[in-house]
Motif scaffolding. Structure first.
Motif, PDB file in Angstrom:
ATOM      1  N   ALA A  74     151.288 114.865  55.423  1.00  0.00           N
ATOM      2  CA  ALA A  74     151.962 115.412  54.236  1.00  0.00           C
ATOM      3  C   ALA A  74     152.935 114.389  53.654  1.00  0.00           C
ATOM      4  O   ALA A  74     153.002 114.189  52.437  1.00  0.00           O
ATOM      5  N   ALA A  75     153.684 113.718  54.523  1.00  0.00           N
ATOM      6  CA  ALA A  75     154.632 112.699  54.061  1.00  0.00           C
ATOM      7  C   ALA A  75     153.895 111.546  53.393  1.00  0.00           C
ATOM      8  O   ALA A  75     154.303 111.046  52.341  1.00  0.00           O
ATOM      9  N   GLN A  76     152.769 111.144  54.015  1.00  0.00           N
ATOM     10  CA  GLN A  76     151.973 110.065  53.433  1.00  0.00           C
ATOM     11  C   GLN A  76     151.420 110.483  52.068  1.00  0.00           C
ATOM     12  O   GLN A  76     151.431 109.701  51.117  1.00  0.00           O
ATOM     13  N   LEU A  77     150.975 111.732  51.955  1.00  0.00           N
ATOM     14  CA  LEU A  77     150.458 112.222  50.670  1.00  0.00           C
ATOM     15  C   LEU A  77     151.541 112.174  49.598  1.00  0.00           C
ATOM     16  O   LEU A  77     151.279 111.805  48.461  1.00  0.00           O
ATOM     17  N   ASN A  78     152.775 112.522  49.988  1.00  0.00           N
ATOM     18  CA  ASN A  78     153.867 112.468  49.020  1.00  0.00           C
ATOM     19  C   ASN A  78     154.108 111.039  48.548  1.00  0.00           C
ATOM     20  O   ASN A  78     154.337 110.797  47.365  1.00  0.00           O
TER      21      ASN A  78
END
Ligand SMILES: [Zn+2]
Lengths: 129, 375
Positions: free
Chosen positions: B170-174
């Motif tokens: 999720a952090a990488q997607l952000n």
């Protein structure tokens, strides 16, 4: 009034009417409340009205004005209006907003409101408090 | 009154007025006091670019309104650079087709091409820009983003495939979305950043990462770099979770109740006192009613604020006839708003910050904020 939960009720108690608002009302519902109540004051020849507004989430400019207008119309029809159940937070917001209920009398709760009406019935209503 | 610039839409004549008032609360209010302190600076910037005093005044007001609306989500130390950037952008955008720009900005958020038939050309252009921006990501970033956004694969199953955790994905997607927004803007504007500091700065702003913004000294770069100053405006505030904002459509009387109840719910959750919750709900009732009375429809957007401290802000927007004289609508006492049904002066008294921008024939926007008292 047609099927759904009742937004308000108007009950007769002796020479008085007790009008209770059951939920947060929008402007058009407030207008209907005003119309119904003023009509009942006439048809019941009521001498006093207690309006319980404890269920109203806010008394904004429109609601405050509507209550004041009801008081004025009732007065013209010979009835005294007492508003009960204004929550302290709501009262504070009204003051901050710069609104008041005008010449309409307020009382803490229904019991006090009815007692208030009795004093008016005993002595003819003074023009203002 | 002023007429739009020569490139404006058919010499459209608009009257734009705004009132921005520092809060009169005795406790003092940092947000609006800070904004008030920026007025001389903003005046200087605008005056040096716009010779006509009346126009300059309009633009100063618009700048201050925008800065005030953003004050809650701009870090205190960033407020001055933000105001500089905003002032410059307001001046620039006077000469641009604002609607088109707005549509672009909107699409940066959701990345979905518009389906409206009359926007076909724009949508094609836009899709091309998104595809081009996508090619600038690494293969892995692109694959993960598309699997999530297009194929609808959730972060947990992505994490299993990548040998990672759902949180890390999720952090990488952000971060990927933040990069995509930057690349998308660069492609749309058909520019290459002039310095090698530009991308890191834009990325830090796009991702809303304040620590990273300080590391790359974003504030200073925005003052020096025209391109980043221009591109950063649509990026500021995008890093926030979209869950922070609640939108209530306002058309009929019942929507006024819905708007104030949404306000009540969120303010309560944020820890406002019962008294403040009622003050807030009352103010929202007034501004929502104005939409129903004076415009066909509009919306109230409720936003939670967490920086510099906890607060709640509202933007009430409509595309109605506008208010011909905002100052009068705000200053006149009870008698006027009884007559016109304007609850603006009342609502202003209930909130800490309050700003109105109205354009005759184009609509009205009311922005107001309440900060939670220190408990
Ligand atoms: Zn740059």
């Amino acid at each position: 009034m047609n099927g759904g939960p009742r937004l308000f009720s108007i009950l007769r108690q002796g020479p008085y009417l007790i009008a209770s608002i059951h939920t947060a009302l929008d402007d058009s519902q407030l207008v209907r409340f005003q119309q119904d109540l003023v009509e009942r004051i006439g048809s019941d020849r009521a001498r006093g009205v207690v309006i319980d507004v404890a269920a109203l989430d806010v008394l904004d400019s429109f609601a405050s004005r509507t209550l004041r207008d009801i008081g004025e119309m009732a007065r013209l029809r010979g009835a005294v209006t007492v508003i009960v159940g204004i929550q302290p937070d709501v009262a504070f917001a009204m003051v901050e907003l710069g609104m008041d209920t005008g010449r309409v009398v307020t009382a803490l709760d229904l019991e006090e409101g009815l007692a208030e009406l009795d004093t008016y019935a005993a002595a003819p209503p003074a023009p203002r408090r | 009154m002023r007429s739009a610039g020569p490139e404006g839409a058919a010499g459209r004549t608009v009257s734009r007025m705004a009132a921005v008032e520092p809060a009169a609360t005795p406790g003092g209010d940092r947000g609006s006091a800070d904004v008030a302190a920026l007025i001389p600076l903003v005046r200087r910037i605008v005056a040096s670019r716009v010779p006509d005093p009346a126009t300059a005044d309009d633009l100063v007001q618009e700048t201050l309104t925008r800065v005030l609306a953003a004050a809650g989500r701009v870090e205190p130390g960033m407020l001055e650079p933000y105001a500089i950037v905003t002032a410059r952008n307001v001046v620039t955008s006077m000469w641009r087709d604002q609607d088109r720009q707005r549509r672009h900005q909107h699409r940066v958020v959701d990345l979905r091409p518009s389906e409206a038939p009359d926007e076909g050309v724009l949508a094609r252009e836009d899709r091309a820009a998104v595809s081009e921006a996508l090619t600038r990501l690494s293969d892995r970033e692109r694959a993960t983003l598309l699997a999530h956004e297009v194929a609808g694969q959730d972060t947990r199953s992505l994490a299993a495939e990548l040998g990672s955790t759902a949180g890390a994905v999720a952090a990488q997607l952000n971060r990927t979305r933040a990069r995509l927004r930057v690349e998308y803007l660069l492609v749309s504007e058909r520019v290459e950043p002039p310095t090698e500091r530009c991308r890191p700065v834009l990325l830090a702003i796009s991702s809303g990462d304040r620590r990273r913004q300080r590391e790359v000294d974003a504030a200073r770069h925005l003052l020096e770099c025209d391109l980043c100053a221009r591109l950063s405006e649509p990026l500021v505030g995008r890093g926030r979770s979209r869950d922070d904002a609640v939108r209530v459509a306002v058309r009929v009387d019942a929507d006024v109740v819905a708007a104030r109840q949404a306000a009540r719910e969120i303010a309560t959750r944020l820890g406002f006192s019962a008294t403040d919750v009622t003050l807030i709900a009352t103010a929202v009732s007034e501004i929502a009613r104005n939409i129903v009375r004076f415009a066909d429809s509009g919306e109230v957007v409720v936003t939670e604020l967490h920086e510099p401290r906890t607060g709640i802000s509202f933007v009430a927007r409509d595309a109605g006839p506008g208010i011909p004289d905002v100052d009068q609508a705000l200053q006149d006492g009870y008698s006027t708003y009884r007559g016109l049904g304007l609850g603006l002066p009342g609502a202003r008294r209930l909130m800490d910050e309050f700003a109105v921008v109205s354009e005759t024939g184009r609509g009205t926007t009311v922005t107001m904020t309440k900060w939670r008292g220190e408990a």
